[in-house]
Design a protein around this motif. Sequence first.
Motif, PDB file in Angstrom:
ATOM      1  N   UNK A   1     125.455  97.266  29.100  1.00 51.05           N
ATOM      2  CA  UNK A   1     125.076  95.879  28.822  1.00 51.05           C
ATOM      3  C   UNK A   1     123.593  95.818  28.460  1.00 51.05           C
ATOM      4  N   UNK A   2     123.282  95.256  27.324  1.00 46.93           N
ATOM      5  CA  UNK A   2     121.883  95.171  26.889  1.00 46.93           C
ATOM      6  C   UNK A   2     121.305  93.808  27.247  1.00 46.93           C
ATOM      7  N   UNK A   3     119.990  93.733  27.262  1.00 41.39           N
ATOM      8  CA  UNK A   3     119.317  92.471  27.547  1.00 41.39           C
ATOM      9  C   UNK A   3     118.851  92.371  28.982  1.00 41.39           C
ATOM     10  N   UNK A   4     117.963  91.412  29.226  1.00 39.87           N
ATOM     11  CA  UNK A   4     117.416  91.204  30.567  1.00 39.87           C
ATOM     12  C   UNK A   4     118.400  90.435  31.445  1.00 39.87           C
ATOM     13  N   UNK A  20     119.292  78.399  34.577  1.00 40.07           N
ATOM     14  CA  UNK A  20     120.312  79.280  34.006  1.00 40.07           C
ATOM     15  C   UNK A  20     120.527  78.961  32.534  1.00 40.07           C
ATOM     16  N   UNK A  21     120.585  77.693  32.203  1.00 36.79           N
ATOM     17  CA  UNK A  21     120.789  77.268  30.809  1.00 36.79           C
ATOM     18  C   UNK A  21     119.624  77.709  29.927  1.00 36.79           C
ATOM     19  N   UNK A  22     118.413  77.544  30.422  1.00 37.02           N
ATOM     20  CA  UNK A  22     117.210  77.898  29.659  1.00 37.02           C
ATOM     21  C   UNK A  22     117.181  79.397  29.345  1.00 37.02           C
ATOM     22  N   UNK A  23     117.452  80.210  30.340  1.00 32.54           N
ATOM     23  CA  UNK A  23     117.396  81.665  30.142  1.00 32.54           C
ATOM     24  C   UNK A  23     118.569  82.159  29.303  1.00 32.54           C
ATOM     25  N   UNK A  24     119.756  81.605  29.521  1.00 35.14           N
ATOM     26  CA  UNK A  24     120.911  82.002  28.719  1.00 35.14           C
ATOM     27  C   UNK A  24     120.684  81.677  27.248  1.00 35.14           C
ATOM     28  N   UNK A  25     120.068  80.525  26.983  1.00 37.02           N
ATOM     29  CA  UNK A  25     119.790  80.127  25.599  1.00 37.02           C
ATOM     30  C   UNK A  25     118.838  81.103  24.921  1.00 37.02           C
ATOM     31  N   UNK A  26     118.024  81.782  25.734  1.00 37.45           N
ATOM     32  CA  UNK A  26     117.074  82.764  25.191  1.00 37.45           C
ATOM     33  C   UNK A  26     117.659  84.179  25.171  1.00 37.45           C
ATOM     34  N   UNK A  27     118.945  84.296  25.494  1.00 32.34           N
ATOM     35  CA  UNK A  27     119.603  85.593  25.395  1.00 32.34           C
ATOM     36  C   UNK A  27     119.626  86.421  26.667  1.00 32.34           C
ATOM     37  N   UNK A  28     119.233  85.836  27.794  1.00 35.51           N
ATOM     38  CA  UNK A  28     119.267  86.566  29.061  1.00 35.51           C
ATOM     39  C   UNK A  28     120.688  86.552  29.635  1.00 35.51           C
ATOM     40  N   UNK A  29     121.091  87.655  30.234  1.00 38.26           N
ATOM     41  CA  UNK A  29     122.314  87.698  31.025  1.00 38.26           C
ATOM     42  C   UNK A  29     122.020  87.100  32.401  1.00 38.26           C
ATOM     43  N   UNK A  78     126.246  97.733  36.251  1.00 42.28           N
ATOM     44  CA  UNK A  78     125.618  97.181  35.044  1.00 42.28           C
ATOM     45  C   UNK A  78     124.808  95.919  35.317  1.00 42.28           C
ATOM     46  N   UNK A  79     124.951  95.361  36.536  1.00 41.12           N
ATOM     47  CA  UNK A  79     124.208  94.150  36.885  1.00 41.12           C
ATOM     48  C   UNK A  79     123.029  94.430  37.820  1.00 41.12           C
ATOM     49  N   UNK A  80     122.773  95.680  38.128  1.00 39.36           N
ATOM     50  CA  UNK A  80     121.747  95.993  39.125  1.00 39.36           C
ATOM     51  C   UNK A  80     120.324  96.054  38.569  1.00 39.36           C
ATOM     52  N   UNK A  81     120.183  95.942  37.256  1.00 41.44           N
ATOM     53  CA  UNK A  81     118.842  95.930  36.650  1.00 41.44           C
ATOM     54  C   UNK A  81     118.301  94.502  36.647  1.00 41.44           C
TER      55      UNK A  81
END
Length: 254
Positions: A1-4, A20-29, A78-81
């Motif tokens: 999984x790529x991305x922050x 959550x909405x703000x970060x998701x809109x910027x491409x964050x997982x 894959x979620x531990x980063x």
Amino acid sequence: MSGKIILVTGATSGFGKAIAEKFAAAGWNCIITGRRKEKLEELASHLQNQYKVNILPLTFDVQDREATTTQLQQLPAEWQQVDVLVNNAGLALGRDTFDAASLDDWDTMINTNVKGLLYVSKAVVPYMIANGKGHIINIGSTAGKEVYPNGNVYCASKHAVDAISKSQRIDLLPHSIKVTAVHPGAAETEFSDVRFKGDASKAKAVYDGYEPLHAADVADIVFYAANLPAHVCINDLVVTCTAQANSFFTHKNS
């Protein structure tokens, strides 16, 4: 999984949902947590469909030490980063004098605002140490800077958030983990509805006569703090609407 990856507690409403909405809109997982499973899964579906990012919803109450520890210490590989942890889950209950306040309300506020933040942080910090970096953003309050009438234990719990943030910043310094505390003033979310236990007239009166902060305002600030260069950390930030000077003074037009 790529991305922050960002982990946001208390994501079903208010600041947490907006963050959550703000970060998701910027491409964050996003790893989003909350007590209300239906609302959490609804948000997860929305964020995935709208922004095409990966979302991991985890339903638990941060007051529950065992559930919190179990869920967060067993994140899929894959979620531990985890790049950013936002300790947002919190609440106020009641607006009573010390002698009249409910012990149950006090327990809930301390268990959520203080213990819950500690449980979540303790479970997530090892991932950040293993990654050699990370950023903890604790959502405090102007109530953590001044004590106001009938605020007693809520104010105490947010003073604790302030102190814990300072301690985390010192203790985690060798691990390159940033710690930011954001202390919002009056903000029109579910906060007052919860504080006054569903009394809509009392909740509405809190915001009459001026424009308070909105959840999106706080999300913008958290996003800015989280996206500064690696060598820059905002340690402590108090934010109010223009009509509010601090926990005591608010200018109302009516």
